[in-house]
Design a protein around this motif. Structure first.
Motif: not given
Length: 187
Positions: A112-114, A125-131, A140-141, A175-185
């Motif tokens: 999800s994204r906020t 105060q934070i913005e553009q949160i990518v969980y 973690v976001a 802009a890059f991390a749309t829902s479903g984008t893969k994140v490799m840690v």
């Protein structure tokens, strides 16, 4: 005499139209060419014969074993993120400030994204949160401070899962991390 529409109907119609137009433009922009941006720091010396060090000109390579295809790579050891396109080329890389809770190495997806501003667990105060992960009961976001500041040191024992980015990097991840984008840690 024709019925007159109330002003709220006009405002609602214009708002819906504007949202639709912005959505169409966003989809078109995402499908177009994307520039490659690499943050570099200028040399403190301004002499004409000064040569930049390789560290300033060469971006950090994407870690081996970080998968293939379009993805975000987050290195726990390097405290660095790469935005990697479908051809496995790094479009952008930058350092980050990790929270006190880190995800285990592995593959995750953006859930999800906020976009709007909210208060982070550190009171900033934070913005553009990518969980993208949940670890030890903490979300973690990626996010950035609204004012662009770095995070304050966490209070002793505080669990924070926010990976804080500089404002421009936060906009790039958003802009890059749309829902479903893969994140490799990786470690």
């Amino acid at each position: 005499m024709p019925a007159r529409l109330p002003s709220w109907a006009w405002v609602s119609g214009l708002t819906v139209g504007a949202i639709a137009a912005v959505s169409v433009l966003a989809v078109q922009a995402d499908q177009g060419p994307h520039p490659t941006a690499v943050a570099t720091r200028p040399s403190p010396s301004a002499s004409a014969d000064a040569k930049p060090s390789p560290k300033e000109t060469a971006p950090a390579p994407v870690p081996d074993g970080s998968g293939t295809g379009r993805r975000i790579v987050y290195s726990l050891d390097q405290k660095r993120v790469w935005l990697v396109d479908a051809s496995d080329a790094a479009r952008r890389t930058f350092t980050v400030w990790p929270g006190t809770v880190s995800p285990d190495p592995g593959t995750y997806t953006v859930g999800s994204r906020t976009e709007g501003a909210t208060t982070g667990s550190d009171g900033v105060q934070i913005e553009q949160i990518v969980y993208f992960a949940q670890e030890d009961g903490v979300s973690v976001a990626f996010s950035n401070a609204v004012d662009g500041s770095s995070p304050p040191p966490p209070a002793s024992g505080t669990k924070t899962g926010g990976i804080r980015l500089r404002k421009a990097d936060g906009a790039a991840v958003w802009a890059f991390a749309t829902s479903g984008t893969k994140v490799m840690v990786v470690g």
